[in-house]
Design a protein around this motif. Sequence first.
Motif, PDB file in Angstrom:
ATOM      1  N   ALA A 148     -18.865  21.284  44.381  1.00 42.05           N
ATOM      2  CA  ALA A 148     -18.962  21.908  45.712  1.00 42.05           C
ATOM      3  C   ALA A 148     -19.578  23.132  45.651  1.00 42.05           C
ATOM      4  O   ALA A 148     -20.448  23.516  46.440  1.00 42.05           O
ATOM      5  N   GLU A 149     -18.992  24.204  44.643  1.00 40.08           N
ATOM      6  CA  GLU A 149     -19.469  25.202  44.644  1.00 40.08           C
ATOM      7  C   GLU A 149     -20.867  25.515  43.914  1.00 40.08           C
ATOM      8  O   GLU A 149     -21.594  26.190  44.554  1.00 40.08           O
ATOM      9  N   ALA A 150     -21.182  24.453  43.207  1.00 36.02           N
ATOM     10  CA  ALA A 150     -22.489  24.173  42.532  1.00 36.02           C
ATOM     11  C   ALA A 150     -23.484  23.783  43.654  1.00 36.02           C
ATOM     12  O   ALA A 150     -24.663  24.434  43.870  1.00 36.02           O
ATOM     13  N   ALA A 151     -23.208  23.072  44.361  1.00 36.51           N
ATOM     14  CA  ALA A 151     -23.934  22.691  45.560  1.00 36.51           C
ATOM     15  C   ALA A 151     -24.214  23.714  46.482  1.00 36.51           C
ATOM     16  O   ALA A 151     -25.413  24.029  47.081  1.00 36.51           O
ATOM     17  N   ARG A 152     -23.068  24.720  46.911  1.00 34.17           N
ATOM     18  CA  ARG A 152     -23.351  25.891  47.786  1.00 34.17           C
ATOM     19  C   ARG A 152     -24.455  26.795  47.012  1.00 34.17           C
ATOM     20  O   ARG A 152     -25.246  27.402  47.562  1.00 34.17           O
ATOM     21  N   PRO A 171     -15.253  32.820  51.008  1.00 34.04           N
ATOM     22  CA  PRO A 171     -15.315  33.723  49.831  1.00 34.04           C
ATOM     23  C   PRO A 171     -16.449  34.144  49.389  1.00 34.04           C
ATOM     24  O   PRO A 171     -17.515  33.343  49.711  1.00 34.04           O
ATOM     25  N   PRO A 172     -16.643  35.002  48.650  1.00 34.85           N
ATOM     26  CA  PRO A 172     -17.825  35.525  48.100  1.00 34.85           C
ATOM     27  C   PRO A 172     -18.551  34.306  47.445  1.00 34.85           C
ATOM     28  O   PRO A 172     -17.977  33.526  46.611  1.00 34.85           O
ATOM     29  N   LEU A 173     -19.999  34.367  47.642  1.00 32.28           N
ATOM     30  CA  LEU A 173     -20.806  33.286  46.849  1.00 32.28           C
ATOM     31  C   LEU A 173     -21.519  33.983  45.510  1.00 32.28           C
ATOM     32  O   LEU A 173     -22.075  35.143  45.732  1.00 32.28           O
ATOM     33  N   VAL A 174     -21.119  33.531  44.387  1.00 30.86           N
ATOM     34  CA  VAL A 174     -21.804  34.218  43.187  1.00 30.86           C
ATOM     35  C   VAL A 174     -22.471  33.181  42.377  1.00 30.86           C
ATOM     36  O   VAL A 174     -22.179  31.962  42.036  1.00 30.86           O
ATOM     37  N   THR A 175     -23.864  33.749  42.273  1.00 34.07           N
ATOM     38  CA  THR A 175     -24.790  32.833  41.417  1.00 34.07           C
ATOM     39  C   THR A 175     -25.801  33.365  40.687  1.00 34.07           C
ATOM     40  O   THR A 175     -25.967  34.781  40.758  1.00 34.07           O
ATOM     41  N   ARG A 176     -26.426  32.739  39.719  1.00 33.85           N
ATOM     42  CA  ARG A 176     -27.449  33.426  38.920  1.00 33.85           C
ATOM     43  C   ARG A 176     -28.759  33.388  39.732  1.00 33.85           C
ATOM     44  O   ARG A 176     -28.913  32.354  40.641  1.00 33.85           O
ATOM     45  N   TRP A 177     -29.680  34.412  39.752  1.00 30.60           N
ATOM     46  CA  TRP A 177     -30.770  34.629  40.600  1.00 30.60           C
ATOM     47  C   TRP A 177     -31.880  35.481  40.000  1.00 30.60           C
ATOM     48  O   TRP A 177     -31.184  36.642  39.875  1.00 30.60           O
TER      49      TRP A 177
END
Length: 508
Positions: free
Chosen positions: A215-219, A316-322
């Motif tokens: 679910a987090e990866a989809a977000r 919750p904070p969203l954290v991703t490579r960008w």
Amino acid sequence: MRRVSDLLRTPAGRRLTLVAGPWDAREVGSVVLVDEMRELAAAAPGALAILSRHAMRSCDVLDALRLAGRGGLAGIVLPGPSGTTPETVELARRERVALLAGASDHSLSDTVLGLSAAVRADPGLLLRRTREAIDGIGAMEGAGEDDILRAASASVGVAYMVADLADPAANATVIRVGGRPDGYVCWEGEDPAAAIVAQVVATTLGRVRAAAREAEAARERALLALLGAKDTRTAARRARHEGVPVDGWHVAVFLRDPGGEAAPGAADPVLREARGTAAALPGALGLGDGGLRDGRLRDGSLGDTGLGGTAELSAPPLVTRWQDGVLVLLTADERTTLGSGLPHPPVVGAGGLGTGGLGAGVGTCQPGPDGLRRTASQARAAAARAAAGEVVRFDRLGVHALLAELSGSESALVAARDMLAPLERLGALSAHAVPTLKAYLDSWGSRTRAAELLSLHPNAVAHRIRRIAEALDADLSDPQTRFALQLACHVVLDHDCLPGTTTPISSS
């Protein structure tokens, strides 16, 4: 299922003496130590209650037998040798409660532990406890980790815990996510039912974690699609569907990581560190409670903030490579939540951010999907101007905000690289062409001043500039040409690479 008569044949039971009552009227389901009489009244049916001397001071034997009978207990054990009376014998028979006396030279704790081990080893009880615990866990579909651990602990009677590393002194079973170890379920004691149920708990937690990460990866995918979308409205709808809080007030934090994303399947320490500390970022950056003190992070540590986790965030904070780093998106329902405590200094130390010495940028607070895109772009632009271990606020850049915005824009970088691309044909000079051109244009065309900046002779600067102008086919006396080239040099050098490459640039 064991009865009192069976327990009396075990090593711990041989120290007990049957004083009155039937020894096989009820099956024994558990063994409890009673230090106060209210604990005897609360004991589960089928329990064998071992009374302490403190408990017996507040209640006589007859009252204890009556309480045990009303609760359906299998028996009670009195501390030390005990006599009997016809009234006691009759009451024990009527209540169907076995009355036993313990040995005066044997501790209560040893008796409880020995009898408990004997009860738990009974195959019938083991099967029943295991089945009930597994059924209870199976009925908790969709529950969180804490609820699953709490329910499993209550059903088996042991305290299950989750740890990243297994304690050698405790029992442990591995949690696997996607076939890889992801922590351990730990417990104490030698209860066979606890060991069996722990396997089920670990499997269940593995599924819960896998679902949460998917679910987090989809977000994250939806967030990245929104950041790069031409059709913002369609991308925003998809992001909402995946749970991205696009409609709140957003502040982005960008950690610039020129090293780039790890290979598939490999560890990504920067991303892992950012995820581990993201919840404390609002406090550390002053986004809510003034977490900065005298321009420094409170106590020099990201974790020692007063925000209390994500209490002031709507999600919750969203954290991703960008792009060339890691993006952290913080969202609140109101602007004041994320904007009230921001520090005044434009650059603040980030030694406690857990960024591993990376430069970090913070965007301004912006609303809605378009605002989300804007603050992310601002954060990346500000990070491009941050030295290692520093945090730069976009709204404190002043006149440099325009350059920072362009430096953080992928389209501006591509345009600047294209404009300066002919310089790559200058052979040995190509590695120094952009810094030379920038120094010359920043010095208002003064060869002497540019030579001082580059530690060169003015004639060397003049020679380089002549070759650069020829390669670019540019008239450096034209104001618009000079401005465009000067801007392109700043954009390219802010990314520390040659046009179209990732090769570091030297100035001499």
